[in-house]
Design a protein around this motif. Structure first.
Motif, PDB file in Angstrom:
ATOM      1  N   ILE A  32       0.863  -1.175   0.000  1.00 52.01           N
ATOM      2  CA  ILE A  32       0.000   0.000   0.000  1.00 52.01           C
ATOM      3  C   ILE A  32       0.902   1.228   0.000  1.00 52.01           C
ATOM      4  N   GLY A  33       0.690   2.104  -0.949  1.00 50.22           N
ATOM      5  CA  GLY A  33       1.469   3.335  -1.012  1.00 50.22           C
ATOM      6  C   GLY A  33       0.873   4.387  -0.093  1.00 50.22           C
ATOM      7  N   ILE A  34       1.685   4.958   0.781  1.00 46.68           N
ATOM      8  CA  ILE A  34       1.247   6.044   1.665  1.00 46.68           C
ATOM      9  C   ILE A  34       1.802   7.339   1.086  1.00 46.68           C
ATOM     10  N   VAL A  35       0.917   8.161   0.542  1.00 46.28           N
ATOM     11  CA  VAL A  35       1.334   9.386  -0.139  1.00 46.28           C
ATOM     12  C   VAL A  35       1.431  10.515   0.885  1.00 46.28           C
ATOM     13  N   LEU A  36       2.646  10.982   1.101  1.00 47.87           N
ATOM     14  CA  LEU A  36       2.893  12.018   2.105  1.00 47.87           C
ATOM     15  C   LEU A  36       2.785  13.409   1.484  1.00 47.87           C
ATOM     16  N   PRO A  37       2.376  14.409   2.280  1.00 46.82           N
ATOM     17  CA  PRO A  37       2.289  15.768   1.751  1.00 46.82           C
ATOM     18  C   PRO A  37       3.650  16.425   1.571  1.00 46.82           C
ATOM     19  N   PHE A  38       4.670  15.906   2.247  1.00 50.23           N
ATOM     20  CA  PHE A  38       6.025  16.438   2.109  1.00 50.23           C
ATOM     21  C   PHE A  38       7.008  15.372   2.566  1.00 50.23           C
ATOM     22  N   ALA A  39       8.287  15.702   2.582  1.00 50.39           N
ATOM     23  CA  ALA A  39       9.326  14.723   2.893  1.00 50.39           C
ATOM     24  C   ALA A  39       9.061  14.038   4.232  1.00 50.39           C
ATOM     25  N   PHE A  40       9.393  12.756   4.306  1.00 48.75           N
ATOM     26  CA  PHE A  40       9.107  11.978   5.511  1.00 48.75           C
ATOM     27  C   PHE A  40       9.790  12.567   6.744  1.00 48.75           C
ATOM     28  N   SER A  41      11.008  13.081   6.576  1.00 47.92           N
ATOM     29  CA  SER A  41      11.720  13.647   7.726  1.00 47.92           C
ATOM     30  C   SER A  41      10.933  14.807   8.329  1.00 47.92           C
ATOM     31  N   LYS A  42      10.342  15.639   7.479  1.00 42.35           N
ATOM     32  CA  LYS A  42       9.524  16.749   7.971  1.00 42.35           C
ATOM     33  C   LYS A  42       8.207  16.229   8.522  1.00 42.35           C
ATOM     34  N   CYS A  91       0.645   4.598  12.078  1.00 44.02           N
ATOM     35  CA  CYS A  91       0.686   3.273  12.716  1.00 44.02           C
ATOM     36  C   CYS A  91      -0.594   2.491  12.445  1.00 44.02           C
ATOM     37  N   GLY A  92      -1.733   3.182  12.421  1.00 48.54           N
ATOM     38  CA  GLY A  92      -2.983   2.503  12.097  1.00 48.54           C
ATOM     39  C   GLY A  92      -2.921   1.864  10.719  1.00 48.54           C
ATOM     40  N   ILE A  93      -2.333   2.581   9.757  1.00 46.25           N
ATOM     41  CA  ILE A  93      -2.209   2.060   8.390  1.00 46.25           C
ATOM     42  C   ILE A  93      -1.237   0.891   8.339  1.00 46.25           C
ATOM     43  N   THR A  94      -0.029   1.104   8.854  1.00 46.12           N
ATOM     44  CA  THR A  94       1.019   0.093   8.693  1.00 46.12           C
ATOM     45  C   THR A  94       0.713  -1.185   9.469  1.00 46.12           C
ATOM     46  N   GLU A  95       0.167  -1.042  10.675  1.00 47.06           N
ATOM     47  CA  GLU A  95      -0.110  -2.238  11.473  1.00 47.06           C
ATOM     48  C   GLU A  95      -1.282  -3.032  10.909  1.00 47.06           C
ATOM     49  N   ARG A  96      -2.300  -2.325  10.396  1.00 53.29           N
ATOM     50  CA  ARG A  96      -3.419  -3.039   9.779  1.00 53.29           C
ATOM     51  C   ARG A  96      -2.969  -3.718   8.485  1.00 53.29           C
ATOM     52  N   ALA A  97      -2.178  -3.036   7.684  1.00 51.52           N
ATOM     53  CA  ALA A  97      -1.679  -3.631   6.443  1.00 51.52           C
ATOM     54  C   ALA A  97      -0.847  -4.872   6.738  1.00 51.52           C
ATOM     55  N   SER A  98       0.016  -4.783   7.741  1.00 50.89           N
ATOM     56  CA  SER A  98       0.865  -5.918   8.105  1.00 50.89           C
ATOM     57  C   SER A  98       0.028  -7.117   8.531  1.00 50.89           C
ATOM     58  N   SER A  99      -1.065  -6.861   9.268  1.00 53.22           N
ATOM     59  CA  SER A  99      -1.921  -7.961   9.722  1.00 53.22           C
ATOM     60  C   SER A  99      -2.600  -8.672   8.557  1.00 53.22           C
ATOM     61  N   LEU A 100      -2.703  -7.981   7.407  1.00 52.63           N
ATOM     62  CA  LEU A 100      -3.322  -8.568   6.217  1.00 52.63           C
ATOM     63  C   LEU A 100      -2.286  -9.109   5.236  1.00 52.63           C
ATOM     64  N   GLY A 101      -1.021  -9.085   5.636  1.00 54.43           N
ATOM     65  CA  GLY A 101       0.035  -9.597   4.773  1.00 54.43           C
ATOM     66  C   GLY A 101       0.475  -8.630   3.696  1.00 54.43           C
ATOM     67  N   LEU A 102       0.182  -7.347   3.880  1.00 56.35           N
ATOM     68  CA  LEU A 102       0.562  -6.325   2.908  1.00 56.35           C
ATOM     69  C   LEU A 102       1.678  -5.458   3.464  1.00 56.35           C
ATOM     70  N   GLY A 103       2.578  -5.068   2.597  1.00 57.08           N
ATOM     71  CA  GLY A 103       3.602  -4.120   2.994  1.00 57.08           C
ATOM     72  C   GLY A 103       3.103  -2.696   2.803  1.00 57.08           C
ATOM     73  N   THR A 104       3.888  -1.733   3.237  1.00 58.05           N
ATOM     74  CA  THR A 104       3.588  -0.320   3.000  1.00 58.05           C
ATOM     75  C   THR A 104       4.846   0.353   2.479  1.00 58.05           C
ATOM     76  N   ILE A 105       4.643   1.323   1.621  1.00 60.38           N
ATOM     77  CA  ILE A 105       5.775   2.061   1.070  1.00 60.38           C
ATOM     78  C   ILE A 105       5.435   3.543   1.081  1.00 60.38           C
ATOM     79  N   LEU A 106       6.369   4.365   1.533  1.00 55.86           N
ATOM     80  CA  LEU A 106       6.153   5.808   1.585  1.00 55.86           C
ATOM     81  C   LEU A 106       6.400   6.407   0.208  1.00 55.86           C
TER      82      LEU A 106
END
Length: 388
Positions: free
Chosen positions: A97-107, A123-138
């Protein structure tokens, strides 16, 4: 004996504004999710048969099936001549699942003001995705000044590896054609968090009830005889492509007035510029000089509320004896201030979880009225900065 083949029985709309490729990708994916368990391992009907039934050139069918095979929705037979339907549980194998950020992750993660709230959503996104066997990418989109071709190149290199996109909202530009180009991609399920994209009917929304939020504030204050309300609000810039929930001062004021609150223009403190409290000390001096003051002040976020309390006390007013103060967000500091803050609590972790669930639902069944919008209600946490 004839080998039974799988016919996805998709309904193609030739007059649709949606490009043929995007429409086919979306329809095939929905069919594979629907039938993947019952028909796993079966061969797809021939390209010739699909071309005839859909009225689409065979080369277009072939290109889409090749893309679906390359991205894991189909697999090829040993001979390479047939496409086999994968098991439903494997359809997102190797995808993220792609997580589209409004600006750089560091900011995004290190902002002094909002990082902990963003982390709850994240955390809600990444932990739920992980429980379904999906990765996340910023994903950080190209700069808004880049060409649309640059955006198309960016998308073509990433979309095949994604199950869907979850957006953290606008990037703060008055117009953002790059974000708009991303939202146009109908072949990929997309969800907006704490905002909506009204121009794009296929994009889902997970947010909170702005009107219900204003009503909760009004009902609490009215129940204790506090009818006159001041407002502290920093109005952020959002693009025409995205409308953020509770980002417009005038809309919030109107909802509060409709709920029974009296709000004089002199009691509205508008903040501008960078930083959510920028200019608040100067404007609070003018507020303190008013002959008539409200019974309470509602602030768009807790940082504004905590600074408002300090400035009111420095000006000789007691909180809550002389004036009540309500914040929004329930940040860590609101529980640990000298006088703990009454505030509106938003279930941000649950919003992140719901965004993933909505995304999976749309992959399986397409966008429907039932999986297009999910709205949460905030809770009013009553502490020491309000009376009544």
């Amino acid at each position: 004996m004839a080998v039974k083949r799988y016919d996805p029985k998709i309904v193609f709309a030739p007059g649709s504004s949606e490009p043929v490729r995007d429409q086919l990708l979306r329809l095939f994916r929905q069919s594979f999710w629907r039938d993947g368990q019952a028909h796993a391992g079966q061969s797809l009907v021939s390209e010739r048969s699909l071309s005839a039934s859909l009225g689409i050139d065979r080369s277009a069918i072939h290109a889409v099936l090749e893309e679906l095979s390359a991205t894991g929705y189909l697999e090829k037979s040993a001979s390479g001549r047939r496409y086999l339907l994968r098991n439903k549980s494997d359809l997102c194998f190797g995808k993220s699942i792609g997580i589209v950020l409004p600006f750089a992750f560091s900011k995004f993660i290190n902002s002094n003001q909002y990082n902990h709230l963003r982390i709850q959503l994240y955390c809600g996104i990444t932990e739920r995705a992980s429980s379904l066997g999906l990765g996340t990418i910023l994903i950080e989109l190209p700069d808004a000044k880049e060409t649309l071709q640059a955006m198309d190149d960016f998308l073509s290199s990433r979309l095949p590896h994604l199950a869907g996109l979850i957006h953290f909202g606008s990037r703060g530009f008055a117009s953002d054609p790059i974000l708009g180009r991303c939202l146009e991609q109908r072949s990929l399920p997309q969800i907006m968090l704490l905002s909506e994209a009204p121009q794009y009917s296929h994009v889902g929304t997970v947010t909170f009830d702005a009107r219900g939020t204003m009503m909760a504030v009004a009902q609490f204050l009215l129940s204790s005889g506090q009818k006159k309300l001041g407002v502290v609000f920093h109005e952020a810039t959002f693009s025409r492509e995205v409308k953020a929930t509770m980002a417009n001062l005038q809309e919030c004021v109107e909802m509060l007035r409709e709920s029974g609150m009296i709000i004089n223009e002199d009691w509205i403190i508008r903040l501008e510029g960078t930083g959510c409290c920028n200019g608040l000390p100067e404007k609070m001096k003018k507020f303190l000089a008013l002959e008539e003051k409200p019974d309470a002040i509602w602030c768009r976020n807790d940082f504004q509320a905590l600074e408002t309390i300090q400035l009111l006390q420095e000006g000789g007013l007691r909180v809550p004896q002389d004036i009540s103060v309500i914040g929004t967000d329930d940040i860590f500091e609101s529980k640990n201030a000298g006088s703990t803050l009454t505030t509106l609590q938003l279930p941000r972790y649950s919003l992140g979880v719901a965004a993933v669930d909505m995304l999976i639902e749309q992959i399986q069944n397409g966008v429907t009225p039932e999986n297009k919008v999910k709205i949460f209600s905030p809770s009013l946490i009553v502490r020491q900065t309000t009376r009544g």
